[in-house]
Write an enzyme that holds these catalytic residues in place. Structure first.
Site, PDB file in Angstrom:
ATOM      1  N   ASP A 291       0.150  -1.410  -0.222  1.00 38.52           N
ATOM      2  CA  ASP A 291      -0.136  -0.003   0.559  1.00 38.52           C
ATOM      3  C   ASP A 291       0.986   1.262  -0.229  1.00 38.52           C
ATOM      4  O   ASP A 291       2.195   1.043   0.941  1.00 38.52           O
ATOM      5  CB  ASP A 291      -0.845  -0.040   1.238  1.00 38.52           C
ATOM      6  CG  ASP A 291      -2.049   1.070   1.019  1.00 38.52           C
ATOM      7  OD1 ASP A 291      -2.261   1.755   0.566  1.00 38.52           O
ATOM      8  OD2 ASP A 291      -2.754   0.847   2.158  1.00 38.52           O
ATOM      9  N   HIS A 292       0.209   2.259  -0.044  1.00 40.51           N
ATOM     10  CA  HIS A 292       0.833   3.872  -0.493  1.00 40.51           C
ATOM     11  C   HIS A 292       0.823   4.129   0.661  1.00 40.51           C
ATOM     12  O   HIS A 292       0.142   3.931   1.409  1.00 40.51           O
ATOM     13  CB  HIS A 292       0.842   4.830  -1.808  1.00 40.51           C
ATOM     14  CG  HIS A 292       0.853   4.003  -2.617  1.00 40.51           C
ATOM     15  ND1 HIS A 292       0.236   3.320  -4.401  1.00 40.51           N
ATOM     16  CD2 HIS A 292       2.205   4.095  -3.573  1.00 40.51           C
ATOM     17  CE1 HIS A 292       0.820   3.553  -5.060  1.00 40.51           C
ATOM     18  NE2 HIS A 292       2.529   3.692  -5.204  1.00 40.51           N
ATOM     19  N   TYR A 453      -5.012   5.057   0.474  1.00 39.38           N
ATOM     20  CA  TYR A 453      -6.221   3.775   0.214  1.00 39.38           C
ATOM     21  C   TYR A 453      -6.213   2.864  -0.519  1.00 39.38           C
ATOM     22  O   TYR A 453      -6.754   2.633  -1.593  1.00 39.38           O
ATOM     23  CB  TYR A 453      -6.848   4.721   0.184  1.00 39.38           C
ATOM     24  CG  TYR A 453      -7.568   6.237   0.883  1.00 39.38           C
ATOM     25  CD1 TYR A 453      -7.019   6.072   2.376  1.00 39.38           C
ATOM     26  CD2 TYR A 453      -8.547   6.449   0.974  1.00 39.38           C
ATOM     27  CE1 TYR A 453      -7.560   6.568   3.670  1.00 39.38           C
ATOM     28  CE2 TYR A 453      -9.109   7.405   1.828  1.00 39.38           C
ATOM     29  CZ  TYR A 453      -8.420   7.596   2.691  1.00 39.38           C
ATOM     30  OH  TYR A 453      -8.920   8.612   4.061  1.00 39.38           O
ATOM     31  N   HIS A 454      -4.368   2.191  -1.637  1.00 40.13           N
ATOM     32  CA  HIS A 454      -4.582   1.487  -2.267  1.00 40.13           C
ATOM     33  C   HIS A 454      -3.280  -0.061  -2.156  1.00 40.13           C
ATOM     34  O   HIS A 454      -2.673  -0.330  -2.374  1.00 40.13           O
ATOM     35  CB  HIS A 454      -3.184   2.459  -3.321  1.00 40.13           C
ATOM     36  CG  HIS A 454      -3.616   3.838  -3.228  1.00 40.13           C
ATOM     37  ND1 HIS A 454      -2.742   4.683  -4.019  1.00 40.13           N
ATOM     38  CD2 HIS A 454      -4.337   4.434  -3.663  1.00 40.13           C
ATOM     39  CE1 HIS A 454      -3.263   5.701  -4.734  1.00 40.13           C
ATOM     40  NE2 HIS A 454      -4.530   5.592  -3.795  1.00 40.13           N
ATOM     41  N   SER A 455      -4.375  -0.463  -1.370  1.00 37.72           N
ATOM     42  CA  SER A 455      -4.243  -1.590  -0.813  1.00 37.72           C
ATOM     43  C   SER A 455      -4.144  -2.628  -1.970  1.00 37.72           C
ATOM     44  O   SER A 455      -4.968  -2.481  -2.883  1.00 37.72           O
ATOM     45  CB  SER A 455      -4.691  -2.288   0.211  1.00 37.72           C
ATOM     46  OG  SER A 455      -5.906  -1.935   0.009  1.00 37.72           O
TER      47      SER A 455
END
Length: 528
Positions: A291-292, A453-455
């Site tokens: 994730d980011h 929010y980039h899982s």
């Protein structure tokens, strides 16, 4: 018991695309199951409301376990619980990632996933406001537009980036990613254009598509190792649906591995500890979580006649993305031949973390690593489908990631002290002017770092022992089952993940169609 050709689990960014493409042939029947509700909440459609949707009833509201490298903080991990999935609650930035990301996927043993292979799928979905060219399409369902009226502050951000030596880049999704510019958004007619709005709303009258919301899938059904259906709860009643051809799992990076494990596909030792009968011992399920993360640098705006003007477009209620309008991609070592390692999001609001938008006028940039080194996991707390998964992200386990973020904050401080901001720059309130040393900045980063929010990555594609799906997205060890969502990414792309996930939906649908309606694995099993 109902029966369909295909069952798609999850109406998020990928699942909506798959449902659309698979029902283009009128004789093909599809059941689309979504655990959330219809996307009828008016705030979904208002871009300015996007910061208020995470944590609402539209969100699963997941939290990580205490993060060992973040002072044992639990990290809020929003995931859309609504038609459109996270594309209905996240910001609307349209970024594809870097060309090299996809070439890297192919080099890991995934033929057909190079940038040249996936570019046609990005173009297929896209209705690009600026028109068609070598990198963009105009015949797709997804509206991609410029910010209608970008704020003066956002324009000044781009000017300041150019002033300190970075290129102006009018298209982060074109020939190169490096440089500063304004983001494009998935917006249509001044409203959010989620995956549901783009790919489901136009086809709601197709008789071969059945959409059931409020449907929590409990497990996949197998005969031996062949997938034959699903079991789900709907309005308090347990249902089963049979599938003639394939089940497509598109529940996202947290819930796709969760459902596989609940169904007996995963690490055998973990499943046995949960009392779940093992269908396939697949140790990679739930591993490789990536994730980011974001770290904010926020300034107040000094009280002056120009203050309101610089943070508002002509119609901020529709023009603002809610939290970011301008951006910058760069490499901390200034290597233009290398993939950018930092991404910045600039917006005309005061923001320090989810749920902590501050009162008053200001502007904020968030610093994000494009390819962080943290690797986490998703596992089961129990065999109960209603229990949220155990999420471990391991943000900032790498000291080199911390050092790059420190450098990113220093770059932003330099940018904000250019003449472009002299007219309205007020006090830095986050990290704050007293936070100067690298040690103090590291402490700040570990205290305020949050998810982007980039899982992705928990059902990764590949051919190595930890791969969950093959390059055609078929789950290893079983037949009639594919995963088509962000969880199949072997590595995190350098940028926002909504557009890449829609691309995965497009390519996944084509892979299913190319199999002639029956996957080659199933055909082989039938032949034997």
């Amino acid at each position: 018991m109902t029966q369909y050709d295909y069952i798609v689990i999850g109406a998020g960014s990928a699942g909506c695309v798959v449902a659309n493409r698979m029902t283009q042939e009128s004789e093909t029947t599809v059941l689309l199951l979504e655990a959330g509700n219809p996307d009828t909440k008016p705030e979904i459609q208002i871009p300015l409301e996007s910061p208020n949707l995470p944590g609402s009833e539209l969100d699963w509201g997941y939290f990580s376990e205490p993060e060992p490298y973040l002072n044992n903080r639990k990290i809020f991990c929003p995931r859309g619980k609504v038609l459109g999935g996270s594309s209905s609650i996240n910001s609307m930035i349209y970024i594809r990632g870097n060309h090299h990301d996809y070439d890297h996927w192919q080099s890991l043993g995934n033929p057909g996933w190079s940038y040249q292979d996936v570019l046609p799928y990005f173009k297929k979905s896209e209705n690009q406001q600026r028109g068609a060219d070598a990198y963009h399409g105009v015949d797709g369902e997804l509206s991609v537009t410029d910010v209608q009226e970008s704020t003066v502050a956002s324009q000044r951000f781009v000017e300041a980036a150019v002033a300190i030596g970075y290129n102006h880049n009018p298209d982060f999704n074109g020939i190169e990613q490096e440089g500063a510019g304004l983001y494009q958004l998935t917006v249509k007619d001044d409203k959010r254009h989620s995956a549901a709005a783009a790919f489901l709303v136009p086809i709601l009258k197709r008789p071969n598509l059945t959409i059931t919301t409020g449907a929590l899938v409990r497990r996949l059904l197998f005969e031996g190792t062949r997938t034959v259906g699903v079991e789900y709860m709907h309005e308090g009643t347990l249902h089963q649906a049979r599938v003639n051809k394939e089940v497509i799992l598109s529940a996202g990076a947290f819930d796709s591995p969760k459902l596989l494990m609940l169904s007996g596909i995963g690490d055998a030792e973990h499943l046995q500890a949960m009392g779940i009968p093992v269908v396939v011992d697949l140790p990679g399920v739930g591993q490789n979580l990536q994730d980011h993360f974001l770290v904010p640098v926020a300034h107040q705006i000094i009280a002056s006649p120009v203050a309101h003007e610089v943070i508002a477009g002509l119609n901020p209620a529709i023009s603002s993305n809610g939290n970011a309008e301008a951006g910058l991609f760069l490499h901390t070592e200034g290597n233009l031949d290398a993939t950018p390692d930092l991404q910045f999001f600039f917006g005309p609001i005061l923001w320090i973390s989810p749920g902590k938008t501050l009162s008053g006028l200001g502007f904020t940039v968030t610093v994000s690593l494009t390819h962080p080194q943290n690797i986490g996991s998703v596992s089961l707390p129990s065999p109960d489908p209603k229990d949220p998964p155990i999420i471990r992200i391991n943000f900032l386990q790498s000291q080199s990631d911390v050092q790059k973020l420190v450098e990113g904050i220093k770059i932003m401080r330099k940018l904000f002290h250019t003449s472009a901001f002299d007219q309205f720059r007020g006090e830095e309130i986050s990290p704050g002017t007293e936070v100067i040393s690298d040690q103090a900045l590291e402490a700040y980063i570990r205290e305020f770092c949050v998810t982007g929010y980039h899982s992705v990555g928990t059902c990764k594609m590949g051919t190595d022992p930890m791969a969950v799906v093959d390059p055609e997205l078929r789950v290893r060890g079983v037949t009639g089952l594919r995963v088509v969502d962000a969880s199949i990414m072997p590595t995190l792309v350098g940028g926002n993940t909504n557009a890449p996930t829609i691309m995965i939906g497009e390519k996944g649908a084509d892979l299913i169609k190319a199999a002639g309606g029956v996957s080659s694995q199933v055909a082989s099993a039938m032949a034997n």
